[in-house]
Design an enzyme around this catalytic site. Structure first.
Site, PDB file in Angstrom:
ATOM      1  N   THR A  50       0.841  -1.194   0.000  1.00  0.00           N
ATOM      2  CA  THR A  50       0.000   0.000   0.000  1.00  0.00           C
ATOM      3  C   THR A  50       0.879   1.248   0.000  1.00  0.00           C
ATOM      4  O   THR A  50       2.030   1.224   0.455  1.00  0.00           O
ATOM      5  CB  THR A  50      -0.935   0.034   1.224  1.00  0.00           C
ATOM      6  OG1 THR A  50      -0.158   0.176   2.420  1.00  0.00           O
ATOM      7  CG2 THR A  50      -1.782  -1.227   1.300  1.00  0.00           C
ATOM      8  N   GLY A  51       0.330   2.336  -0.539  1.00  0.00           N
ATOM      9  CA  GLY A  51       1.106   3.561  -0.632  1.00  0.00           C
ATOM     10  C   GLY A  51       2.325   3.401  -1.508  1.00  0.00           C
ATOM     11  O   GLY A  51       3.402   3.936  -1.213  1.00  0.00           O
ATOM     12  N   ALA A  52       2.168   2.690  -2.631  1.00  0.00           N
ATOM     13  CA  ALA A  52       3.315   2.289  -3.442  1.00  0.00           C
ATOM     14  C   ALA A  52       3.624   3.238  -4.586  1.00  0.00           C
ATOM     15  O   ALA A  52       4.451   2.928  -5.427  1.00  0.00           O
ATOM     16  CB  ALA A  52       3.084   0.877  -3.996  1.00  0.00           C
ATOM     17  N   GLY A  86       7.912   7.257  -2.389  1.00  0.00           N
ATOM     18  CA  GLY A  86       8.581   7.064  -1.117  1.00  0.00           C
ATOM     19  C   GLY A  86       8.949   5.628  -0.784  1.00  0.00           C
ATOM     20  O   GLY A  86       9.383   4.859  -1.648  1.00  0.00           O
ATOM     21  N   TYR A 141      -0.428  11.420  15.218  1.00  0.00           N
ATOM     22  CA  TYR A 141       0.491  10.608  14.411  1.00  0.00           C
ATOM     23  C   TYR A 141       1.207   9.582  15.281  1.00  0.00           C
ATOM     24  O   TYR A 141       1.272   8.384  14.934  1.00  0.00           O
ATOM     25  CB  TYR A 141       1.511  11.501  13.708  1.00  0.00           C
ATOM     26  CG  TYR A 141       2.509  10.717  12.889  1.00  0.00           C
ATOM     27  CD1 TYR A 141       2.136  10.133  11.681  1.00  0.00           C
ATOM     28  CD2 TYR A 141       3.817  10.533  13.335  1.00  0.00           C
ATOM     29  CE1 TYR A 141       3.047   9.392  10.934  1.00  0.00           C
ATOM     30  CE2 TYR A 141       4.730   9.799  12.595  1.00  0.00           C
ATOM     31  CZ  TYR A 141       4.349   9.224  11.393  1.00  0.00           C
ATOM     32  OH  TYR A 141       5.252   8.483  10.664  1.00  0.00           O
TER      33      TYR A 141
END
Length: 315
Positions: free
Chosen positions: A18-20, A23, A168
């Protein structure tokens, strides 16, 4: 010193990151695809995901998933099942950092909602596929900031006295509590799938785009003392995902001073992340919030998958 060359060949494996699209996620996907895995890029922005896929060697696919929407997470899990017959490694990497007070589509505080609850739901909806793999792994990406997190700040629907850093840190502590409790449950159920956690240290990624001007200035001037490239920041994640000697429940991070930089090594998690009572409490809260249940893991995977199939969530 562990490097990407130490990643074993992954021919025939299917990996979801995920979030690929940028970064740590992109660097993780790049390295895994380079060793033969078919990498599925789980992204919110399909166009950016397609751009990212074009820079990878080997084979890859793009999967639409918005972790700020449980309906999107459920659609993504359904689409993954329709398109692929196996899942060997799941890397829960996507995340928000220091966001202003806002809620997800389902009314959760955005950082806890995306960084923890979205991944909790996605993992639960795909866990039976990981269990069918002879070497299934779940890697959840946390942060050094987890050591500053507190379970008292983990109310997923509260914005009272909201502070971006506090939320966070709490979400990153939640990542660890989840990863370790998942391993306990997998072990108790006799499952071969393992759950690990990792953190990238001080990695230079696009997360900093939302930082204050002062933070960005400091990062541009003296940040090199405490940060490393996204590629090197991805190494602890990659080691957790692929090292054949890694064990469930381990936590990987940079081995240098303060765990900011350096080659990936097993690290001791903060004490707050090892509290079994807090792990169990967060698990209960997460199941109630997402409507995704893992228990009992002793049930056949197909039975649990059917229990989580709720058509009312799918638009």
């Amino acid at each position: 010193m562990w490097r990407t060359r130490d990643i074993p060949l992954l021919n025939g494996a299917t990996v979801l990151v995920t979030g690929a699209s940028a970064g740590i996620g992109l660097e993780t996907a790049r390295a895994l695809a380079g060793r033969g895995a078919h990498v599925v890029l789980g992204v919110r922005d399909i166009a950016r995901g397609a751009d990212a896929a074009r820079v990878l060697t080997g084979t890859s696919s793009v999967l639409s998933v918005d972790l700020a929407s449980l309906a999107s997470v459920r659609r993504a899990a359904t689409q993954f099942r329709e398109r692929f017959d196996r899942l060997d490694i799941l890397v829960n990497n996507a995340g928000l950092w220091w966001q202003p007070a806002r809620r997800t589509e389902d009314g959760f505080e955005s950082q806890v909602g995306v960084n923890h609850l979205g991944h909790f739901a996605l993992t639960g909806l795909l866990l039976d596929m990981l269990e069918r793999s002879p070497s299934g792994r779940v890697v959840t990406v946390s942060s050094k900031a987890a050591s500053g997190g507190s379970v008292t700040d983990l109310d997923p629907r509260s914005l009272d006295r909201y502070r971006p850093t506090t939320a966070y840190n709490a979400s990153k502590l939640a990542n660890l509590l989840f990863a370790f409790e998942l391993q306990h449950r997998l072990t108790d159920a006799g499952c071969s799938t393992i759950s690990l956690a990792a953190h990238p240290g001080g990695a230079r990624t696009s997360l900093f785009r939302d930082a204050s001007p002062g933070f960005r200035l400091a990062n541009a001037t003296v940040g090199w003392l405490f940060t490393q490239s996204a590629g090197r920041g991805a190494l602890p994640v990659l080691r957790a995902a692929t090292d054949p000697h890694a064990s469930g429940g381990e936590y990987y991070g940079p081995g240098g001073l303060g765990q900011f930089k350096g080659a990936p090594k097993p690290q001791r998690p903060p004490l707050s992340a090892t509290d079994r009572g807090q792990q169990r409490r967060l698990w209960t809260v997460s199941e109630e919030a997402t409507g995704v249940t893992y228990a009992p893991l002793s049930q056949p995977p197909a039975t649990r998958q059917a229990a989580n199939a709720d058509p009312s969530w799918i638009a």
